[in-house]
Enzyme design. Structure first.
Site, mmCIF file in Angstrom:
data_model
loop_
_atom_site.group_PDB
_atom_site.id
_atom_site.type_symbol
_atom_site.label_atom_id
_atom_site.label_comp_id
_atom_site.label_asym_id
_atom_site.label_seq_id
_atom_site.Cartn_x
_atom_site.Cartn_y
_atom_site.Cartn_z
ATOM 1 N N THR A 75 0.847 -1.203 0.000
ATOM 2 C CA THR A 75 0.000 0.000 0.000
ATOM 3 C C THR A 75 0.876 1.245 0.000
ATOM 4 O OG1 THR A 75 -1.718 -1.217 1.170
ATOM 5 C CG2 THR A 75 -1.863 1.186 1.233
ATOM 6 N N GLN A 180 0.691 -9.982 -5.343
ATOM 7 C CA GLN A 180 0.301 -11.397 -5.352
ATOM 8 C C GLN A 180 1.261 -12.257 -6.170
ATOM 9 O OE1 GLN A 180 -2.005 -12.935 -3.602
ATOM 10 N NE2 GLN A 180 -2.924 -11.109 -2.716
ATOM 11 N N SER A 200 4.777 -6.924 -1.063
ATOM 12 C CA SER A 200 4.544 -7.017 0.386
ATOM 13 C C SER A 200 5.049 -8.372 0.869
ATOM 14 C CB SER A 200 3.038 -6.956 0.664
ATOM 15 O OG SER A 200 2.661 -5.764 1.278
ATOM 16 N N THR A 238 13.403 5.417 11.007
ATOM 17 C CA THR A 238 14.343 4.347 11.368
ATOM 18 C C THR A 238 13.913 3.044 10.716
ATOM 19 O OG1 THR A 238 14.817 5.453 13.442
ATOM 20 C CG2 THR A 238 15.362 3.103 13.328
ATOM 21 N N CYS A 326 -17.734 -7.535 3.380
ATOM 22 C CA CYS A 326 -18.148 -7.851 4.734
ATOM 23 C C CYS A 326 -18.407 -6.566 5.490
ATOM 24 C CB CYS A 326 -17.092 -8.692 5.430
ATOM 25 S SG CYS A 326 -15.438 -8.272 4.940
#
Ligand code: PLP
Length: 407
Positions: A75, A180, A200, A238, A326
């Site tokens: 992201t 992905q 990620s 950091t 959801c």
């Protein structure tokens, strides 16, 4: 009392950290905890570990380590790429697809709301993207083209080579969302030559909260975080040394898996699951056509509720995911399945299975053995049975569909 089995099949949402990753991370937390910016032994050890991790990640992605900056995840990498490209061409046109992750869509909409033109290229009913259609959408004033290498919900792989080539020929910065794909498909950034790539670690058995942005030398760049000048002033703050080191180990393991044929094992397992479902539940429909990630299966069951399927699976100790929102009580299908125009009769009853290197044959067999009963229960409780839902695609009645945050 025998404990119920716990089977994790939601690996597109996130993965278990590999034991090697956990031990590398623990060692950095407990023993080599120096700040790489300091001037002593602890700092040097931490700095060298970060350097090594960058090399390991570069090796997985096929780029030079100097071209990688560590971020908190995809992201942030995506947001940085958008900010960079848009600051080089303020108000410029954005081209992306209708089925991107919200990390891309929300960024695109943000710039659209401040005056940029946004083109969302559609996909076909198999979730496939036409490179020609994407390329035709590019224009003289395009500031950024953003496209995923593989879709998180269906696993469908997009024709990124042709898209990147066309963007390069037109000098349009191009962002690949490889969240992905990394670790599941061989990636060769050197050969592809995109401007930005986002990854990620938690998608390939690394920890959460760490990722990276590949930044081509010469690509427009604007740091998102400014301050102490870490990451060669490209991402201040950091360094998250334990997570960076863990990502490096995860990348190395992912590379070994790609080379050892592990993805072929997963493809065979996924195909077995798919064939088993279609044989026992003939009304099921696979969402996604053509080349797909070897670990991913997205399937819809006629007149069932995705939420009920997940709930019944969860009761049996199986974790999978649905493509349904959801965030609202009123179950809304995902923007990806909507974009694929999945028929109304099927769109509510979708299930996504994401296998991993830790998934066994027995686990898939167990899912296959319980699924007919689960689907029967999910249909019995379904508000969609008896509603005579159309076999055709029906436009959502909610024009303001919230694009929920799937992963
Ligand atoms: N892009 C895709 C395709 C994803 O699947 C994800 C995962 O959720 C992301 C971006 C965002 O990744 P993260 O939440 O790790 O920043």
């Amino acid at each position: 009392m025998s404990a119920k089995p716990l089977i994790y099949l939601d690996n597109n949402a996130t993965t278990m950290a590999a034991p090697e990753v956990v031990s590398a991370m623990t060692e950095m937390l407990s023993t080599h905890y120096g700040n790489p910016s300091s001037l002593h032994h602890f700092a040097r050890v931490a700095g060298a570990a970060v350097k090594h991790a960058r090399t390991q990640l570069a090796d997985l992605l096929g780029c030079r380590s100097a071209e990688l900056l560590f971020t908190s995840g995809s992201t942030e990498a995506i947001t940085t790429a958008f900010a960079s490209a848009m600051s080089a061409k303020p108000g410029g046109h954005i081209v992306t697809t209708a089925v991107e992750h919200p990390a891309v869509l929300r960024n695109a909409e943000k710039y659209e709301s401040s005056g940029s033109r946004l083109t969302l290229v559609p996909v076909d009913d198999g979730g496939q993207l036409s490179a020609e259609q994407f390329i035709a959408a590019l224009s003289e004033d395009t500031a950024l083209a953003a496209v995923m290498v593989a879709n998180n919900e269906t696993g469908v792989v997009f024709p990124v080579e042709a898209i990147v080539e066309a963007c390069r020929a037109r000098k349009i910065p191009v962002l690949l969302d490889a969240s992905q794909a990394a670790g599941k498909l061989p990636l060769d950034i050197k050969a592809l030559k995109p401007d930005y790539v986002a990854v990620s670690a938690h998608k390939f058995h690394g920890p959460k909260g760490i990722g990276a942005l590949y930044l081509r030398r010469g690509a427009p760049f604007e740091p998102l975080l400014i301050g102490g000048g870490q990451e060669r002033s490209r991402r201040s703050g950091t360094e998250n040394v334990p997570a960076i080191v863990a990502m490096g180990v995860a990348a190395q393991l992912a590379k070994q898996r790609l080379e050892s044929g592990e993805m072929e094992r997963l493809r065979i397992l996924r195909d077995k699951l798919e064939a088993g479902i279609l044989a026992t539940l003939p009304n099921a429909r696979v969402n996604g056509r053509g080349e797909r990630l070897p670990n991913t299966l997205n399937v819809s069951f006629v007149h069932a509720s995705g939420e009920a399927i997940l709930q019944h699976l969860d009761e049996l100790g199986i974790a999978a995911s649905s493509s349904s929102a959801c965030s609202s009580n009123e179950q809304e299908p995902s923007h990806v399945l909507r974009a694929m125009r999945v028929p109304e009769s099927h769109i509510h009853g979708s299930m996504r299975v994401g296998l991993s290197a830790y998934t066994t044959d027995d686990e898939v067999d167990y899912l296959l053995s319980v699924l007919p009963r689960v689907i029967e229960q999910a249909r019995a409780a379904s508000p969609f049975v008896g509603n005579d839902l159309a076999d055709d695609y029906v436009e959502s009645s909610r024009k303001d569909d919230p694009l929920y945050c799937d992963c």
